[in-house]
Design an enzyme around this catalytic site. Structure first.
Site, PDB file in Angstrom:
ATOM      1  N   LYS A  36      28.454 -14.069  -7.298  1.00 20.39           N
ATOM      2  CA  LYS A  36      27.834 -15.343  -6.947  1.00 20.39           C
ATOM      3  C   LYS A  36      28.126 -16.418  -8.003  1.00 20.39           C
ATOM      4  O   LYS A  36      28.717 -16.129  -9.038  1.00 20.39           O
ATOM      5  CB  LYS A  36      26.318 -15.148  -6.760  1.00 20.39           C
ATOM      6  CG  LYS A  36      25.957 -14.164  -5.645  1.00 20.39           C
ATOM      7  CD  LYS A  36      26.530 -14.576  -4.293  1.00 20.39           C
ATOM      8  CE  LYS A  36      25.893 -13.903  -3.102  1.00 20.39           C
ATOM      9  NZ  LYS A  36      26.074 -12.460  -2.957  1.00 20.39           N
TER      10      LYS A  36
HETATM   11  C1  LIG Z   1      25.042 -11.751  -1.795  1.00 17.73           C
HETATM   12  C2  LIG Z   1      24.278 -12.080  -0.577  1.00 17.73           C
HETATM   13  C3  LIG Z   1      23.029 -11.504  -0.318  1.00 17.73           C
HETATM   14  C4  LIG Z   1      22.452 -10.362  -1.095  1.00 17.73           C
HETATM   15  O1  LIG Z   1      22.257 -10.547  -2.434  1.00 17.73           O
HETATM   16  P1  LIG Z   1      22.202  -9.259  -3.404  1.00 17.73           P
HETATM   17  O2  LIG Z   1      21.747  -9.860  -4.679  1.00 17.73           O
HETATM   18  O3  LIG Z   1      23.592  -8.717  -3.469  1.00 17.73           O
HETATM   19  O4  LIG Z   1      21.232  -8.306  -2.834  1.00 17.73           O
HETATM   20  C5  LIG Z   1      22.318 -11.926   0.797  1.00 17.73           C
HETATM   21  N1  LIG Z   1      22.808 -12.849   1.619  1.00 17.73           N
HETATM   22  C6  LIG Z   1      24.011 -13.415   1.427  1.00 17.73           C
HETATM   23  C7  LIG Z   1      24.476 -14.452   2.380  1.00 17.73           C
HETATM   24  C8  LIG Z   1      24.798 -13.031   0.336  1.00 17.73           C
HETATM   25  O5  LIG Z   1      26.009 -13.575   0.168  1.00 17.73           O
END
Ligand SMILES: *Cc1c(COP(=O)(O)O)cnc(C)c1O
Length: 386
Positions: free
Chosen positions: A195
């Site tokens: 992210k």
């Molecule tokens: C990465 C992501 C998540 C989940 O986040 P985690 O921290 O990996 O559990 C949920 N929704 C979207 C759209 C994502 O890209």
């Protein structure tokens, strides 16, 4: 002919540490306040809440955990339905299953690639006729582009259904001057490794409902009642973020604006170099919104001679460049083959088209200009031949 040596691997969106993380981590070590919780967690929560412009935030172990808590706070349970964007990562919908509820998927619309207001309206209309409104609508801001929040909010409030924003990919994006994650009853962020900022793994639940956030803290720490012995009346979870990882988050917050700027520069470069190719179209940015351009995504027009998205993907892979198709819509996933789905227009499913033609390009903020030019030249070589 011997194959030319391929260059160093270029990743899609790898973690990018700033160095500022160390001071917060070592503070935690020096005070031996490694776990549980502690000052870094408190400050990280305050920083995110202030940045988004909401009353509070709860740091948790993942974005998925944050979403699970939001559903739990809205009393989603077995037999309930929850509406969810179809074009997203599976983590947007898995927590609906954790609660024993049923997801119903909503198509994208062409300008934001996010939830279609007209498909949502149709789904809510039918649900209300059947006397079974969803307990929540999960609206995803895909690849850092805000959904049409004004229209979507108006529709949801007409039916009295709360919104949860899945802003996992859109930290720092804005819609009509308001931050992504400040619209819903709840919103969630992710600090997973790929992210825009990362704590190696982590998430955040935000809301203006401070009472609900207190409940979230309680549920996320095994629902432990205030008693010196361990007293429990409700089922809880072990979902809080460690004080060390929150320290990484504080260091990353110091460079968030820089990261967004860099992501937007990466996009601008791709666009400048590639948009004259007739077969390439970039993901739009809705008027009065600012995307964080977490990933640069484009559509490759299909043509007759099999040089399509999948062809380009293969060529990039052979050059040791990590690129990916756009998310496979959840209504197309075997896991959800029996779940209902509402298209943008009957027989014209936007999310399926985006999945078929969409390509995510390397967008790491630590990528050098030379590396980005390698990606660009690789695409130019392929496309000019089409
Ligand atoms: C990465 C992501 C998540 C989940 O986040 P985690 O921290 O990996 O559990 C949920 N929704 C979207 C759209 C994502 O890209």
């Amino acid at each position: 002919m011997p194959k030319a040596k391929v260059g160093k691997r270029i990743h899609l969106s790898p973690p990018h540490m700033s160095g500022e993380e160390w001071k917060y981590i070592s503070e935690a070590f020096q005070s031996n306040w490694v776990a549980p919780l502690g000052k870094n967690v408190d400050e990280f929560e305050n920083e995110i809440a202030a940045y988004i412009g909401v009353k509070g935030a709860v740091a948790v172990s993942s974005g998925t955990a944050a979403l699970h808590l939001a559903l739990s706070l809205l009393h989603v349970k077995a037999g309930d339905t929850v509406f969810c964007s179809s074009l997203t990562f599976v983590a947007s919908a898995n927590p609906i299953l954790y609660q024993g509820a049923t997801p119903i998927f909503i198509d994208s619309e062409p300008e934001t690639w996010n939830m279609s207001p007209q498909a949502l309206e149709q789904a809510l209309l039918e649900a209300s006729r059947e006397g079974k409104l969803p307990k929540a609508v999960i609206i995803v801001h895909i690849y850092g582009q805000s959904a049409r929040m004004e229209e979507l909010t108006a529709i949801c409030s007409k039916y009295g259904v709360p919104i949860i924003e899945d802003a996992a990919e859109s930290l720092g994006a804005s819609y009509k001057g308001k931050m992504s994650g400040s619209f819903g009853e709840f919103a969630i962020f992710s600090f997973n490794g790929n992210k825009i900022i990362t704590t190696s793994g982590g998430g955040m639940l935000v809301s203006n409902n401070v009472e609900a956030l207190e409940k979230a803290r309680f549920l996320a720490t095994q629902a432990r009642e205030p008693a010196s012995h361990y007293q429990h009346k409700e089922m809880g979870y072990n979902y809080r973020l460690s004080n060390v990882l929150a320290g990484i988050g504080r260091g990353q917050m110091e460079v968030l604006e820089k990261r967004i700027q860099k992501k937007r520069e990466i996009f601008a470069k791709y666009k400048q170099e590639l948009s004259q190719l007739p077969e390439i179209r970039f993901m739009p940015e809705l008027e009065n919104t600012c995307s964080n351009r977490w990933l640069t995504v484009c559509l490759i027009e299909q043509n007759a001679i099999e040089k399509n998205r999948d062809h380009l993907l293969k060529v990039l892979t052979n050059e040791n460049i990590e690129a990916r198709p756009v998310w496979k819509p959840l209504h197309m996933q075997p896991l959800f083959s029996r779940n209902r789905f509402y298209p943008h227009v009957q027989d014209h499913v936007i999310s399926e088209q985006l999945f078929l033609n969409g390509l995510c390009l390397p967008s790491g903020t630590s990528m050098t200009l030379e590396e980005q030019m390698r990606v660009i030249n690789c695409i130019k070589n392929e496309c000019s031949g089409i």
